[in-house]
Write a protein that holds these residues in place. Structure first.
Motif, PDB file in Angstrom:
ATOM      1  N   GLN A   1      -3.949  12.436 -27.199  1.00  0.00           N
ATOM      2  CA  GLN A   1      -3.333  13.350 -26.243  1.00  0.00           C
ATOM      3  C   GLN A   1      -4.342  14.011 -25.318  1.00  0.00           C
ATOM      4  OE1 GLN A   1      -1.392  16.130 -28.829  1.00  0.00           O
ATOM      5  NE2 GLN A   1       0.472  14.912 -28.968  1.00  0.00           N
ATOM      6  N   TYR A   2      -5.529  14.291 -25.821  1.00  0.00           N
ATOM      7  CA  TYR A   2      -6.479  15.093 -25.071  1.00  0.00           C
ATOM      8  C   TYR A   2      -7.579  14.217 -24.479  1.00  0.00           C
ATOM      9  CZ  TYR A   2      -4.117  18.686 -27.773  1.00  0.00           C
ATOM     10  OH  TYR A   2      -3.168  19.485 -28.343  1.00  0.00           O
ATOM     11  N   ASP A   3      -8.257  14.757 -23.469  1.00  0.00           N
ATOM     12  CA  ASP A   3      -9.323  14.001 -22.812  1.00  0.00           C
ATOM     13  C   ASP A   3     -10.489  13.731 -23.757  1.00  0.00           C
ATOM     14  OD1 ASP A   3      -7.923  13.873 -20.450  1.00  0.00           O
ATOM     15  OD2 ASP A   3      -8.858  15.672 -19.605  1.00  0.00           O
ATOM     16  N   TRP A   4     -10.807  14.689 -24.605  1.00  0.00           N
ATOM     17  CA  TRP A   4     -11.938  14.493 -25.512  1.00  0.00           C
ATOM     18  C   TRP A   4     -11.668  13.377 -26.514  1.00  0.00           C
ATOM     19  CZ3 TRP A   4     -11.168  15.147 -30.703  1.00  0.00           C
ATOM     20  CH2 TRP A   4     -10.072  15.903 -31.101  1.00  0.00           C
ATOM     21  N   GLU A   5     -10.405  13.057 -26.761  1.00  0.00           N
ATOM     22  CA  GLU A   5     -10.070  11.973 -27.684  1.00  0.00           C
ATOM     23  C   GLU A   5     -10.255  10.600 -27.045  1.00  0.00           C
ATOM     24  OE1 GLU A   5      -6.739  13.575 -30.706  1.00  0.00           O
ATOM     25  OE2 GLU A   5      -6.053  13.268 -28.657  1.00  0.00           O
ATOM     26  N   LYS A   6     -10.450  10.572 -25.733  1.00  0.00           N
ATOM     27  CA  LYS A   6     -10.626   9.304 -25.029  1.00  0.00           C
ATOM     28  C   LYS A   6     -12.093   8.919 -24.894  1.00  0.00           C
ATOM     29  CE  LYS A   6      -6.365  10.107 -22.527  1.00  0.00           C
ATOM     30  NZ  LYS A   6      -5.745  10.422 -21.244  1.00  0.00           N
ATOM     31  N   GLU A   7     -13.004   9.771 -25.370  1.00  0.00           N
ATOM     32  CA  GLU A   7     -14.427   9.447 -25.315  1.00  0.00           C
ATOM     33  C   GLU A   7     -14.732   8.314 -26.291  1.00  0.00           C
ATOM     34  OE1 GLU A   7     -16.651  12.956 -26.087  1.00  0.00           O
ATOM     35  OE2 GLU A   7     -15.792  14.039 -24.377  1.00  0.00           O
TER      36      GLU A   7
END
Length: 136
Positions: A50-56
């Motif tokens: 859900q979050y941008d930091w999870e896409k790193e």
């Protein structure tokens, strides 16, 4: 607690003396104060990204390491890029397999020599000790 057991065709019902009916097969939902993400974790489910930091990339690698193929992570994103490999090699964090194998053999030989020297020293000390005890 006094109760009667009433058997029906489909399921057994407990009839308490106070008139409360509960089914054995009835699923009881416990209302918790957990938010949906924490509830999924408690139930062993995988949270969606859900979050941008999870896409790193580092988080995606960790996610794949934790959940495996069920994590629905694109495997092509997990491999290091050429720049990352060059950076790792520049920091000397990576060594070819043959070099590591040779270094491990040398280290093992050194440990073996140290052990043999230590055993010789202990034997010599034992002889000296036994000679001094016999003389006294």
């Amino acid at each position: 607690m006094n109760f009667l057991l009433k058997a029906s065709r489909f399921k057994k019902n407990f009839i308490l003396r106070n008139g409360c009916h509960t089914s054995i097969n009835e699923k009881i939902m416990i209302d918790t104060k957990l938010n949906p993400r924490h509830k999924n974790i408690a139930e062993g489910k995988i949270n969606p990204i859900q979050y941008d930091w999870e896409k790193e990339v580092s988080v995606l690698r960790e996610r794949f390491g934790t959940y495996g193929l069920a994590s629905n992570v694109n495997l092509s994103q997990l491999w290091p890029t050429i720049e990352e490999i060059q950076e790792i090699q520049a920091c000397n964090l990576y060594s070819p397999y043959k070099e590591v194998l040779e270094a491990a053999k040398k280290c093992e030989e050194e440990k073996q020599k140290e052990l043999e020297n230590k055993l010789k020293e202990v034997e010599e000390n034992d002889k000296k000790y036994s000679e001094t005890t016999v003389q006294n």
